[in-house]
Design a protein around this motif. Structure first.
Motif, PDB file in Angstrom:
ATOM      1  N   SER A  20      76.750  33.657  32.639  1.00 24.08           N
ATOM      2  CA  SER A  20      76.048  34.979  32.224  1.00 24.08           C
ATOM      3  C   SER A  20      75.976  35.813  33.559  1.00 24.08           C
ATOM      4  N   GLY A  21      75.026  34.681  34.787  1.00 24.93           N
ATOM      5  CA  GLY A  21      74.302  35.490  35.187  1.00 24.93           C
ATOM      6  C   GLY A  21      75.003  35.390  37.248  1.00 24.93           C
ATOM      7  N   ARG A  22      74.580  35.784  37.634  1.00 21.41           N
ATOM      8  CA  ARG A  22      75.853  35.820  38.768  1.00 21.41           C
ATOM      9  C   ARG A  22      75.425  34.184  39.909  1.00 21.41           C
ATOM     10  N   SER A  23      74.837  33.206  39.230  1.00 21.01           N
ATOM     11  CA  SER A  23      73.974  32.292  40.030  1.00 21.01           C
ATOM     12  C   SER A  23      74.776  30.950  39.209  1.00 21.01           C
ATOM     13  N   VAL A  24      75.237  29.950  39.083  1.00 17.80           N
ATOM     14  CA  VAL A  24      75.131  28.693  38.834  1.00 17.80           C
ATOM     15  C   VAL A  24      74.715  27.304  40.133  1.00 17.80           C
ATOM     16  N   VAL A  28      78.393  17.195  41.475  1.00 15.26           N
ATOM     17  CA  VAL A  28      78.799  15.960  41.344  1.00 15.26           C
ATOM     18  C   VAL A  28      77.726  14.979  41.534  1.00 15.26           C
ATOM     19  N   SER A  29      77.906  13.898  40.686  1.00 11.16           N
ATOM     20  CA  SER A  29      77.633  12.758  41.166  1.00 11.16           C
ATOM     21  C   SER A  29      78.573  11.471  41.205  1.00 11.16           C
ATOM     22  N   ARG A  30      77.918   9.673  41.686  1.00 10.75           N
ATOM     23  CA  ARG A  30      79.389   9.336  41.322  1.00 10.75           C
ATOM     24  C   ARG A  30      78.495   7.758  41.666  1.00 10.75           C
ATOM     25  N   ILE A  31      78.848   7.431  40.313  1.00 11.00           N
ATOM     26  CA  ILE A  31      78.201   5.549  40.672  1.00 11.00           C
ATOM     27  C   ILE A  31      79.719   4.723  40.635  1.00 11.00           C
ATOM     28  N   ASP A  32      80.365   4.407  42.005  1.00  9.96           N
ATOM     29  CA  ASP A  32      81.247   3.516  42.402  1.00  9.96           C
ATOM     30  C   ASP A  32      82.352   4.171  41.909  1.00  9.96           C
ATOM     31  N   ARG A  33      83.460   3.671  40.837  1.00 10.94           N
ATOM     32  CA  ARG A  33      84.405   4.687  40.427  1.00 10.94           C
ATOM     33  C   ARG A  33      84.534   5.996  39.332  1.00 10.94           C
ATOM     34  N   VAL A  34      83.162   6.461  38.698  1.00 12.30           N
ATOM     35  CA  VAL A  34      83.209   7.076  38.065  1.00 12.30           C
ATOM     36  C   VAL A  34      81.909   8.306  38.109  1.00 12.30           C
ATOM     37  N   TYR A  35      82.182   9.263  37.997  1.00 11.39           N
ATOM     38  CA  TYR A  35      82.191  10.443  38.568  1.00 11.39           C
ATOM     39  C   TYR A  35      81.494  10.997  37.021  1.00 11.39           C
ATOM     40  N   ALA A  36      80.337  12.753  37.739  1.00 13.09           N
ATOM     41  CA  ALA A  36      80.094  13.262  36.053  1.00 13.09           C
ATOM     42  C   ALA A  36      79.742  14.130  37.237  1.00 13.09           C
ATOM     43  N   TYR A  37      80.504  15.607  36.661  1.00 14.43           N
ATOM     44  CA  TYR A  37      79.444  16.642  36.591  1.00 14.43           C
ATOM     45  C   TYR A  37      78.498  17.480  36.294  1.00 14.43           C
ATOM     46  N   HIS A  38      77.475  17.396  36.385  1.00  9.97           N
ATOM     47  CA  HIS A  38      77.397  18.748  36.199  1.00  9.97           C
ATOM     48  C   HIS A  38      76.313  19.921  36.826  1.00  9.97           C
ATOM     49  N   ALA A  39      75.951  21.452  35.635  1.00  8.61           N
ATOM     50  CA  ALA A  39      76.350  22.594  35.950  1.00  8.61           C
ATOM     51  C   ALA A  39      74.658  22.765  35.459  1.00  8.61           C
ATOM     52  N   SER A  40      74.581  23.823  35.907  1.00  8.89           N
ATOM     53  CA  SER A  40      72.912  24.595  36.089  1.00  8.89           C
ATOM     54  C   SER A  40      72.698  26.050  35.848  1.00  8.89           C
ATOM     55  N   VAL A  41      72.122  26.314  35.561  1.00  7.95           N
ATOM     56  CA  VAL A  41      72.110  28.626  35.371  1.00  7.95           C
ATOM     57  C   VAL A  41      70.802  28.082  36.210  1.00  7.95           C
ATOM     58  N   ASP A  42      69.897  27.739  36.305  1.00  8.02           N
ATOM     59  CA  ASP A  42      67.874  27.945  36.672  1.00  8.02           C
ATOM     60  C   ASP A  42      68.370  26.816  38.136  1.00  8.02           C
ATOM     61  N   GLY A  43      68.681  25.591  38.115  1.00  8.28           N
ATOM     62  CA  GLY A  43      67.978  24.669  39.060  1.00  8.28           C
ATOM     63  C   GLY A  43      68.014  23.724  38.468  1.00  8.28           C
ATOM     64  N   ARG A  44      66.937  23.680  37.521  1.00 11.28           N
ATOM     65  CA  ARG A  44      66.106  22.812  36.974  1.00 11.28           C
ATOM     66  C   ARG A  44      66.748  21.822  35.876  1.00 11.28           C
ATOM     67  N   THR A  45      67.878  22.306  34.301  1.00  7.44           N
ATOM     68  CA  THR A  45      67.999  22.036  33.424  1.00  7.44           C
ATOM     69  C   THR A  45      69.646  21.850  33.622  1.00  7.44           C
ATOM     70  N   TRP A  46      69.942  19.829  33.784  1.00  8.93           N
ATOM     71  CA  TRP A  46      71.469  20.086  34.396  1.00  8.93           C
ATOM     72  C   TRP A  46      72.254  20.185  32.838  1.00  8.93           C
ATOM     73  N   ARG A  47      73.191  20.438  32.492  1.00  9.09           N
ATOM     74  CA  ARG A  47      74.210  20.103  32.009  1.00  9.09           C
ATOM     75  C   ARG A  47      75.316  19.617  32.033  1.00  9.09           C
ATOM     76  N   MET A  48      76.274  17.946  31.693  1.00  8.62           N
ATOM     77  CA  MET A  48      77.209  17.652  31.886  1.00  8.62           C
ATOM     78  C   MET A  48      78.037  18.239  31.224  1.00  8.62           C
ATOM     79  N   ILE A  49      78.890  18.227  32.647  1.00  8.88           N
ATOM     80  CA  ILE A  49      80.503  18.918  32.122  1.00  8.88           C
ATOM     81  C   ILE A  49      81.490  18.332  32.096  1.00  8.88           C
ATOM     82  N   ARG A  50      81.486  17.008  32.805  1.00  8.63           N
ATOM     83  CA  ARG A  50      82.463  16.113  32.500  1.00  8.63           C
ATOM     84  C   ARG A  50      81.880  14.467  33.450  1.00  8.63           C
TER      85      ARG A  50
END
Length: 96
Positions: A20-24, A28-50
């Protein structure tokens, strides 16, 4: 909207949430062959994307950020503060 795309033979799209805002913040995190994508609208609270695994491919993994305007007159985007941190997440699900 935060959208992730993973290409493993074919590309797929997963829609996460509307920004909803202008910034996000994106991560991208990785452990061996597994990745996790996270996003945050405030730079502190992260939501897992994938969360996904990649097989060993002929050219290796290529991870990056891209912005697009699928409809409308386009958009202007700046990616800044990109950095690499060799630090393991404590909790993969909440990104802490």
């Amino acid at each position: 909207m935060i959208v992730s795309v993973v290409c493993r033979g074919v590309s797929d799209d997963v829609n996460a949430f509307v920004v909803s805002g202008r910034s996000v913040w994106l991560r991208v995190s990785r452990i061996d062959r597994v990745y996790a994508y996270h996003a945050s609208v405030d730079g502190r609270t992260w939501r897992m994307i994938r969360y996904f695994a990649m097989d060993d491919g002929p050219v290796g993994d290529r991870i990056g950020f891209v912005a697009q305007s699928s409809t409308g007159d386009g958009c202007g985007v700046t990616f800044d503060g990109i950095r690499f941190v060799a630090e393991r997440l404590t909790e993969l699900r909440d990104g802490s």
